[in-house]
Design a protein around this motif. Structure first.
Motif, PDB file in Angstrom:
ATOM      1  N   LEU A   1       0.827  -1.205   0.000  1.00  0.00           N
ATOM      2  CA  LEU A   1       0.000   0.000   0.000  1.00  0.00           C
ATOM      3  C   LEU A   1       0.862   1.257   0.000  1.00  0.00           C
ATOM      4  CD1 LEU A   1      -2.813   1.198   0.065  1.00  0.00           C
ATOM      5  CD2 LEU A   1      -2.754   1.073   2.568  1.00  0.00           C
ATOM      6  N   PHE A   2       1.898   1.246   0.855  1.00  0.00           N
ATOM      7  CA  PHE A   2       2.769   2.413   0.899  1.00  0.00           C
ATOM      8  C   PHE A   2       3.446   2.635  -0.446  1.00  0.00           C
ATOM      9  CE2 PHE A   2       6.756   4.623   1.725  1.00  0.00           C
ATOM     10  CZ  PHE A   2       6.303   5.718   2.440  1.00  0.00           C
ATOM     11  N   ALA A   3       3.886   1.538  -1.079  1.00  0.00           N
ATOM     12  CA  ALA A   3       4.540   1.643  -2.390  1.00  0.00           C
ATOM     13  C   ALA A   3       3.576   2.211  -3.430  1.00  0.00           C
ATOM     14  CB  ALA A   3       5.057   0.278  -2.824  1.00  0.00           C
ATOM     15  N   ARG A   4       2.311   1.864  -3.329  1.00  0.00           N
ATOM     16  CA  ARG A   4       1.311   2.403  -4.275  1.00  0.00           C
ATOM     17  C   ARG A   4       1.111   3.895  -4.067  1.00  0.00           C
ATOM     18  NH1 ARG A   4      -3.911  -1.398  -5.074  1.00  0.00           N
ATOM     19  NH2 ARG A   4      -4.418   0.205  -6.584  1.00  0.00           N
ATOM     20  N   PHE A   5       1.009   4.316  -2.818  1.00  0.00           N
ATOM     21  CA  PHE A   5       0.875   5.746  -2.528  1.00  0.00           C
ATOM     22  C   PHE A   5       2.085   6.501  -3.077  1.00  0.00           C
ATOM     23  CE2 PHE A   5      -1.902   5.063   1.518  1.00  0.00           C
ATOM     24  CZ  PHE A   5      -3.028   4.922   0.727  1.00  0.00           C
ATOM     25  N   ARG A   6       3.248   5.893  -2.885  1.00  0.00           N
ATOM     26  CA  ARG A   6       4.489   6.523  -3.319  1.00  0.00           C
ATOM     27  C   ARG A   6       4.506   6.676  -4.845  1.00  0.00           C
ATOM     28  NH1 ARG A   6       9.593   5.304  -4.478  1.00  0.00           N
ATOM     29  NH2 ARG A   6      11.262   6.379  -3.365  1.00  0.00           N
ATOM     30  N   ARG A   7       4.075   5.620  -5.532  1.00  0.00           N
ATOM     31  CA  ARG A   7       4.011   5.688  -7.000  1.00  0.00           C
ATOM     32  C   ARG A   7       3.039   6.766  -7.460  1.00  0.00           C
ATOM     33  NH1 ARG A   7       4.394   0.156  -7.059  1.00  0.00           N
ATOM     34  NH2 ARG A   7       2.156  -0.159  -7.329  1.00  0.00           N
ATOM     35  N   LEU A   8       1.903   6.867  -6.757  1.00  0.00           N
ATOM     36  CA  LEU A   8       0.917   7.897  -7.114  1.00  0.00           C
ATOM     37  C   LEU A   8       1.499   9.294  -6.957  1.00  0.00           C
ATOM     38  CD1 LEU A   8      -2.438   6.597  -5.559  1.00  0.00           C
ATOM     39  CD2 LEU A   8      -1.936   6.949  -7.989  1.00  0.00           C
ATOM     40  N   ALA A   9       2.271   9.488  -5.902  1.00  0.00           N
ATOM     41  CA  ALA A   9       2.888  10.801  -5.672  1.00  0.00           C
ATOM     42  C   ALA A   9       3.862  11.133  -6.807  1.00  0.00           C
ATOM     43  CB  ALA A   9       3.596  10.831  -4.320  1.00  0.00           C
ATOM     44  N   LEU A  10       4.662  10.141  -7.189  1.00  0.00           N
ATOM     45  CA  LEU A  10       5.621  10.360  -8.276  1.00  0.00           C
ATOM     46  C   LEU A  10       4.894  10.636  -9.593  1.00  0.00           C
ATOM     47  CD1 LEU A  10       8.126   7.553  -7.270  1.00  0.00           C
ATOM     48  CD2 LEU A  10       8.682  10.006  -7.427  1.00  0.00           C
ATOM     49  N   GLU A  11       3.805   9.922  -9.805  1.00  0.00           N
ATOM     50  CA  GLU A  11       3.006  10.101 -11.020  1.00  0.00           C
ATOM     51  C   GLU A  11       2.391  11.507 -11.056  1.00  0.00           C
ATOM     52  OE1 GLU A  11       0.856   6.243 -11.614  1.00  0.00           O
ATOM     53  OE2 GLU A  11      -0.764   7.685 -12.000  1.00  0.00           O
ATOM     54  N   ALA A  12       1.838  11.924  -9.935  1.00  0.00           N
ATOM     55  CA  ALA A  12       1.223  13.262  -9.858  1.00  0.00           C
ATOM     56  C   ALA A  12       2.270  14.334 -10.119  1.00  0.00           C
ATOM     57  CB  ALA A  12       0.564  13.470  -8.496  1.00  0.00           C
ATOM     58  N   ASP A  13       3.442  14.167  -9.503  1.00  0.00           N
ATOM     59  CA  ASP A  13       4.533  15.132  -9.673  1.00  0.00           C
ATOM     60  C   ASP A  13       4.949  15.226 -11.140  1.00  0.00           C
ATOM     61  OD1 ASP A  13       6.704  16.840  -8.517  1.00  0.00           O
ATOM     62  OD2 ASP A  13       7.961  15.240  -9.338  1.00  0.00           O
ATOM     63  N   ALA A  14       4.991  14.084 -11.803  1.00  0.00           N
ATOM     64  CA  ALA A  14       5.383  14.076 -13.218  1.00  0.00           C
ATOM     65  C   ALA A  14       4.261  14.653 -14.085  1.00  0.00           C
ATOM     66  CB  ALA A  14       5.711  12.656 -13.657  1.00  0.00           C
ATOM     67  N   ASN A  15       3.034  14.206 -13.866  1.00  0.00           N
ATOM     68  CA  ASN A  15       1.918  14.675 -14.693  1.00  0.00           C
ATOM     69  C   ASN A  15       1.670  16.172 -14.550  1.00  0.00           C
ATOM     70  OD1 ASN A  15       1.581  12.092 -15.561  1.00  0.00           O
ATOM     71  ND2 ASN A  15      -0.193  11.638 -14.286  1.00  0.00           N
ATOM     72  N   ALA A  16       1.902  16.669 -13.356  1.00  0.00           N
ATOM     73  CA  ALA A  16       1.685  18.103 -13.135  1.00  0.00           C
ATOM     74  C   ALA A  16       2.915  18.924 -13.546  1.00  0.00           C
ATOM     75  CB  ALA A  16       1.339  18.352 -11.667  1.00  0.00           C
ATOM     76  N   THR A  17       3.954  18.249 -13.992  1.00  0.00           N
ATOM     77  CA  THR A  17       5.241  18.845 -14.381  1.00  0.00           C
ATOM     78  C   THR A  17       5.854  19.723 -13.285  1.00  0.00           C
ATOM     79  OG1 THR A  17       4.340  20.818 -15.540  1.00  0.00           O
ATOM     80  CG2 THR A  17       4.613  18.797 -16.843  1.00  0.00           C
ATOM     81  N   TRP A  18       5.689  19.290 -12.028  1.00  0.00           N
ATOM     82  CA  TRP A  18       6.351  20.012 -10.937  1.00  0.00           C
ATOM     83  C   TRP A  18       7.827  19.662 -10.880  1.00  0.00           C
ATOM     84  CZ3 TRP A  18       2.029  18.106  -7.204  1.00  0.00           C
ATOM     85  CH2 TRP A  18       0.858  18.852  -7.435  1.00  0.00           C
ATOM     86  N   GLY A  19       8.143  18.408 -11.177  1.00  0.00           N
ATOM     87  CA  GLY A  19       9.540  17.983 -11.145  1.00  0.00           C
ATOM     88  C   GLY A  19      10.184  18.113  -9.780  1.00  0.00           C
ATOM     89  N   ARG A  20       9.433  17.860  -8.749  1.00  0.00           N
ATOM     90  CA  ARG A  20       9.934  18.034  -7.388  1.00  0.00           C
ATOM     91  C   ARG A  20      10.434  16.770  -6.748  1.00  0.00           C
ATOM     92  NH1 ARG A  20       6.812  22.238  -3.571  1.00  0.00           N
ATOM     93  NH2 ARG A  20       7.508  23.991  -4.812  1.00  0.00           N
ATOM     94  N   LEU A  21       9.875  15.643  -7.153  1.00  0.00           N
ATOM     95  CA  LEU A  21      10.113  14.417  -6.389  1.00  0.00           C
ATOM     96  C   LEU A  21      11.163  13.542  -7.058  1.00  0.00           C
ATOM     97  CD1 LEU A  21       6.479  13.511  -5.257  1.00  0.00           C
ATOM     98  CD2 LEU A  21       8.129  15.103  -4.236  1.00  0.00           C
TER      99      LEU A  21
END
Ligand SMILES: O=C(O)CCC(=O)C(=O)O
Ligand SMILES: [Fe+2]
Length: 165
Positions: A25-45
């Motif tokens: 579950l934690f790994a899934r949350f982590r992947r979602l965060a990375l995906e959101a960061d990439a999709n939103a083009t924040w480039g933070r994570l």
């Protein structure tokens, strides 16, 4: 953070009763965060170093549980997973401010909303019912000055529907 009954903090790893463990579950949350960061083009994570600074179960029961304008210091990206059903509470909308414009987000049950942690946000006055949400703040084991990467933005939602509405 002002709070009354808000904010029970949990350790990232804690003892799980034998037989109930569901790894991943934690790994899934982590992947979602990375995906959101990439999709939103924040480039933070940074996938190599990313972990949570805090994981909080937020329970809003009374007007004092509302949160004024603030940022989540030190964290890079915040993930808000709404656990309550739409009709379970009134008030307590999540708002972000950008260039003087306030964007209101109303995540439905089980939607996850991501925003940059240093984007000013608040929870409007809670009115009634119970609102439960899980907040995960992502960082890289150290507080960073993110000002140089800051651009105003609307919060970014994952899933088939979009949370801001
Ligand atoms: O409950 C929410 O929607 C946001 C909570 C929050 O901003 C925080 O815990 O710092
Ligand atoms: Fe916050």
């Amino acid at each position: 953070m002002q709070s009354s009954s808000l904010s029970a903090q949990f350790k990232q790893r804690h003892a799980t009763p034998k037989g109930l463990c569901r790894p991943g579950l934690f790994a899934r949350f982590r992947r979602l965060a990375l995906e959101a960061d990439a999709n939103a083009t924040w480039g933070r994570l940074d996938a190599n170093r990313l972990t949570t600074r805090t994981i909080e179960l937020l329970q809003y029961h009374e007007p004092a549980d509302s949160l004024g304008w603030h940022i989540d210091p030190q964290s890079a990206v915040t993930m808000l997973l709404m656990l309550s059903a739409d009709g379970a509470y009134a008030g307590a909308a999540l708002e972000h401010e950008s260039d003087g414009v306030v964007h209101r987000a109303r995540p439905t049950q089980h939607e996850a909303l991501f925003y940059r942690s240093d984007q000013e946000h608040r929870v409007t006055p809670f009115e009634s019912g119970t609102r439960v949400a899980l907040a995960l703040e992502w960082w890289h084991e150290q507080g960073v000055d993110l000002k140089h990467t800051f651009r105003n933005h609307r919060p970014f939602a994952t899933g088939p529907s979009t949370c801001p509405r």
